[in-house]
Design an enzyme around this catalytic site. Structure first.
Site, short mmCIF file in Angstrom:
data_model
loop_
_atom_site.label_atom_id
_atom_site.label_comp_id
_atom_site.label_asym_id
_atom_site.label_seq_id
_atom_site.Cartn_x
_atom_site.Cartn_y
_atom_site.Cartn_z
N LEU A 248 12.59 -23.46 -29.00
CA LEU A 248 14.01 -23.81 -28.92
C LEU A 248 14.89 -22.58 -28.81
CD1 LEU A 248 16.22 -25.99 -29.07
CD2 LEU A 248 16.18 -25.69 -31.58
N ASP A 249 15.69 -22.53 -27.74
CA ASP A 249 16.70 -21.50 -27.52
C ASP A 249 16.12 -20.09 -27.51
OD1 ASP A 249 18.67 -23.44 -27.39
OD2 ASP A 249 19.14 -23.32 -29.53
#
Length: 305
Positions: A248-249
Site C-alpha cells: 500500500l502506497d
C-alpha cells in the site's frame, strides 16, 4: 498492448496529428553502464537512416552502475519497417546486455479511469484530454459509486458502476478486469479511487496502474492524511503520484509536489489546497507515462522530462 485511437464524437478531444507521429518511435532501455552503449544505439539508428530528435540518459554510477536511456527518433516509412527496426535493435542490444523496447508514438494508449465520489482529478484528466494535451485516450470510467456518471456522459464516455464491499470485493474486481479486457485498456488511473486493489488485480497491470495519494509520501501513508497532517501541525502538504504495487502506497514514485500551509489553515483548507496539488500531480504523471518518459528500476523511477 497498443491500439488505435477510439472514435470520438465531433467536438470531443482532438488528436495529435497522426501524420506528424506516423514515423516517430521511442527506444526505452537500461543496461550495465559501460563505454559504447550510446554509440551503439546512435550508430544503429544512423544505419537505419533514422533521425534522432531527442536523447536522454542517466547513469546511477558511471563506474559499474546502471545506464537508463530514452531515444526519440523519426524513421521514414516506419509502418513498413517495424519488424526490421525491432530485429535490428535486438541484435544491437544483445552484446551489451540491454533491456529495452521500442514504442510507437502513433499508438495512443487506452486509459481506464477509476473514481469514487470526488471529481477533481477526473475532471482535470478529461479537460486535458479534450484540449489535446494527453497522448492517450480515456475509453472507460469505472466507479464504486454512481455519483460521477453525469461527468462521463458529458464527455461521451462509458461509465460502469461496480459496487465494492469487503464481502463482494473479489467478484467486483473480477468484473472490473473483464471491463478492462473488453476495452483493451493499456493504463489504469486511480483518480481518487478510494479502494485498495488486491495483489491479483495489480499483477494484471504491472507498472500500468497510477495512483494519486493525497500526501507527500512516505509521510501519512494510508487513510485520512489531511486530518493527520493537521494534527501534526505540518507546514507543507503535498500529493504523490506513483505506480501501484502490492504494498500500500509504496510503489515507485513518479511525481510529487507541495504547497506551504500554516496554523491558520483548517482541515477543510488543507483539503481544498490539496485538491489542486492532487490533480496537477496526477495529470503530470499520466502524461509522462503516455509519452514513454518513465523507466522503473527496483522501487524507483527515472523520469525524463
Amino acid at each position: 498492448m497498443s491500439h488505435g485511437r477510439t472514435p470520438l464524437d465531433p467536438g470531443q478531444a482532438p488528436a495529435a496529428s497522426d501524420t506528424a507521429l506516423a514515423d516517430r518511435a521511442r527506444i526505452l532501455l537500461s543496461c550495465p553502464d559501460r563505454p559504447g552503449v550510446v554509440a551503439a544505439v546512435s550508430q544503429y539508428l544512423y544505419s537505419m537512416n533514422a533521425n534522432i530528435v531527442r536523447m536522454d540518459q542517466y547513469s546511477t554510477d558511471p563506474d559499474g552502475g546502471r545506464l537508463f536511456m530514452r531515444v526519440e527518433f523519426d524513421l521514414p516509412r516506419l509502418s513498413d519497417r517495424r519488424r526490421e527496426l525491432e530485429e535490428g535493435f535486438a541484435r544491437t542490444a544483445r552484446p551489451l546486455d540491454m533491456q529495452g523496447e521500442i514504442r510507437y508514438a502513433r499508438e495512443r494508449k487506452r486509459i481506464a479511469i477509476f473514481v469514487s465520489k470526488m471529481d477533481h482529478c477526473l475532471r482535470e484528466l478529461l479537460w486535458q484530454w479534450q484540449a489535446g494535451d494527453l497522448s492517450g485516450d480515456p475509453v472507460v470510467i469505472i466507479s464504486n459509486h454512481p455519483d460521477l456518471k453525469d461527468i462521463a456522459a458529458t464527455f461521451s464516455l462509458p461509465f460502469y458502476h461496480v459496487p465494492v464491499t469487503r464481502e463482494t470485493k473479489p467478484e467486483a474486481e473480477h468484473r472490473q478486469l473483464e471491463i478492462l479486457q473488453n476495452y483493451q485498456v493499456d493504463l489504469v488511473v486511480l483518480a481518487r479511487y478510494m479502494q485498495i486493489l488486491s495483489t491479483e488485480f495489480v499483477s494484471a497491470y504491472p507498472n500500468r496502474i497510477i495512483n494519486i495519494h493525497h500526501s507527500f509520501l512516505p509521510a501519512f501513508v494510508g487513510a485520512n492524511p489531511y486530518e493527520r497532517a493537521y494534527e501534526r501541525g505540518v507546514k507543507l502538504i503535498g500529493a504523490t503520484a506513483h505506480y501501484v504495487t502490492a504494498n500500500l502506497d509504496e510503489g515507485p514514485i513518479i511525481e510529487q509536489d507541495v504547497q506551504r500551509v500554516n496554523h491558520r489553515d483548517s482541515v477543510e483548507d488543507l483539503k481544498r489546497i490539496g485538491r489542486h496539488i492532487e490533480r496537477v500531480v496526477l495529470a503530470r504523471a499520466v502524461a509522462w507515462h503516455l509519452e514513454d518518459r518513465i523507466l522503473t528500476y527496483k522501487n524507483k523511477t527515472v523520469v525524463f522530462v
